[in-house]
Write a protein that holds these residues in place. Structure first.
Motif, mmCIF file in Angstrom:
data_model
loop_
_atom_site.group_PDB
_atom_site.id
_atom_site.type_symbol
_atom_site.label_atom_id
_atom_site.label_comp_id
_atom_site.label_asym_id
_atom_site.label_seq_id
_atom_site.Cartn_x
_atom_site.Cartn_y
_atom_site.Cartn_z
ATOM 1 N N LYS A 120 -0.320 -1.272 3.738
ATOM 2 C CA LYS A 120 0.559 -2.367 4.144
ATOM 3 C C LYS A 120 -0.081 -3.731 3.914
ATOM 4 O O LYS A 120 0.619 -4.730 3.739
ATOM 5 N N GLU A 121 -1.403 -3.765 3.906
ATOM 6 C CA GLU A 121 -2.105 -5.038 3.741
ATOM 7 C C GLU A 121 -2.249 -5.456 2.287
ATOM 8 O O GLU A 121 -2.630 -6.592 1.993
ATOM 9 N N ILE A 122 -1.960 -4.560 1.360
ATOM 10 C CA ILE A 122 -2.028 -4.902 -0.062
ATOM 11 C C ILE A 122 -0.846 -5.813 -0.398
ATOM 12 O O ILE A 122 0.310 -5.488 -0.090
ATOM 13 N N PRO A 123 -1.094 -6.980 -1.012
ATOM 14 C CA PRO A 123 -0.040 -7.973 -1.225
ATOM 15 C C PRO A 123 1.238 -7.426 -1.864
ATOM 16 O O PRO A 123 2.346 -7.762 -1.420
ATOM 17 N N SER A 124 1.114 -6.586 -2.867
ATOM 18 C CA SER A 124 2.303 -6.100 -3.565
ATOM 19 C C SER A 124 3.136 -5.141 -2.717
ATOM 20 O O SER A 124 4.282 -4.841 -3.052
ATOM 21 N N LEU B 118 6.790 -2.293 2.404
ATOM 22 C CA LEU B 118 6.427 -1.501 3.578
ATOM 23 C C LEU B 118 6.598 -2.250 4.899
ATOM 24 O O LEU B 118 6.308 -1.695 5.965
ATOM 25 N N SER B 119 7.058 -3.483 4.856
ATOM 26 C CA SER B 119 7.103 -4.315 6.065
ATOM 27 C C SER B 119 7.924 -3.708 7.194
ATOM 28 O O SER B 119 7.611 -3.891 8.369
ATOM 29 N N ILE B 120 8.974 -2.973 6.864
ATOM 30 C CA ILE B 120 9.872 -2.440 7.895
ATOM 31 C C ILE B 120 9.503 -1.024 8.318
ATOM 32 O O ILE B 120 10.180 -0.426 9.152
ATOM 33 N N TYR B 121 8.405 -0.489 7.731
ATOM 34 C CA TYR B 121 8.057 0.911 7.996
ATOM 35 C C TYR B 121 6.754 1.050 8.770
ATOM 36 O O TYR B 121 5.858 0.204 8.684
ATOM 37 N N SER B 122 6.656 2.165 9.504
ATOM 38 C CA SER B 122 5.398 2.620 10.073
ATOM 39 C C SER B 122 5.121 4.003 9.500
ATOM 40 O O SER B 122 5.988 4.597 8.848
#
Length: 242
Positions: free
Chosen positions: A61-65, A70-74
């Motif tokens: 999730k921390e990888i810029p691309s 992935l912002s809305i997922y866990s």
């Protein structure tokens, strides 16, 4: 329980094209979310080995691309996670012991994910023509041989543009690579009767090719993944379709 699947690719371009075309025929595109690690298997090993508390999903999730994707997922939103990486034996940090360790870590799709390795690279999918003895096709494992260029020069024309692959082409490639997998492990160039683990494939590559003459038997991860995902009966039925 979520029905979504997460595909984690080494790169952002070729793997995505393959997965998108593959989804037309075999996996519902709506159930698959794709993201990229944007580095190789050896960096992946470094990241997970240096931090015992590292959550691989948070790392992704921390990888810029990946931030928007992935912002809305866990992690709980995905029933299964599959990672597709290249062997990359010529990399400065290449280490076969590290490959075994990372395969041991990523060995369960419902936990941290299941890792699939292409030898030497994902482009092995299309390294075929009627002039190539695919059964015995191998390349240097530890040198930068410009493999992408080799494949572009040697692959037959209909395999050069992945986005144009038909189901017929996929079935042909699946059969080729599954027979090759069985040959690498069991010395029979025929469809395997059972699933073969990634660790077993790698150990046979190591003992029969890498340690013998520093070569690697050409094999793509995507057909192997399909075989594991659907099972022998489903895959064998593909070859009986008209």
């Amino acid at each position: 329980m979520s029905s979504k699947i997460l595909f984690v690719f080494e790169g952002e371009v070729t793997e995505k094209k393959i997965a998108e075309n593959l989804s037309k025929y075999f996996i519902s595109e709506n159930s698959v979310i794709q993201c990229a690690y944007c580095n190789n298997i050896y960096q992946l090993y470094k990241d997970i080995s240096e931090d015992d508390d590292l959550d691989p999903f948070i790392l992704l999730k921390e990888i810029p691309s990946n931030k928007e994707i992935l912002s809305i997922y866990s992690r709980e939103d995905f029933a299964e996670v599959y990672l597709f990486f290249d062997y990359d034996g010529h990399d400065t940090f290449a280490d076969d012991n590290k490959v075994l360790e990372v395969l041991g870590f990523f060995n369960e799709e419902t936990l941290f994910g299941r890792l699939y390795i292409s030898y030497p690279m994902i482009e092995s999918l299309r390294h075929y023509s009627e002039l190539i003895d695919f059964k015995n096709l191998k390349v240097s494992a530890k040198e930068n041989i410009r493999y992408k260029q080799i494949v572009n020069n040697e692959a037959k024309n209909e395999l050069k543009q992945v986005k144009k692959y038909t189901k017929r082409i996929w079935i042909e490639l699946i059969e080729l690579h599954l027979k090759k997998m069985n040959y690498i492990v069991n010395d029979y160039y025929s469809l395997p009767p059972n699933n073969i683990s990634q660790e077993t494939i790698f150990l046979n590559q190591l003992e029969k090719f890498i340690k013998i003459d520093s070569t690697i038997a050409v094999l793509c991860a995507f057909p192997v993944f399909l075989f594991d995902y659907y099972g022998p009966r489903y895959i064998n039925n593909l070859f009986e379709e008209p």
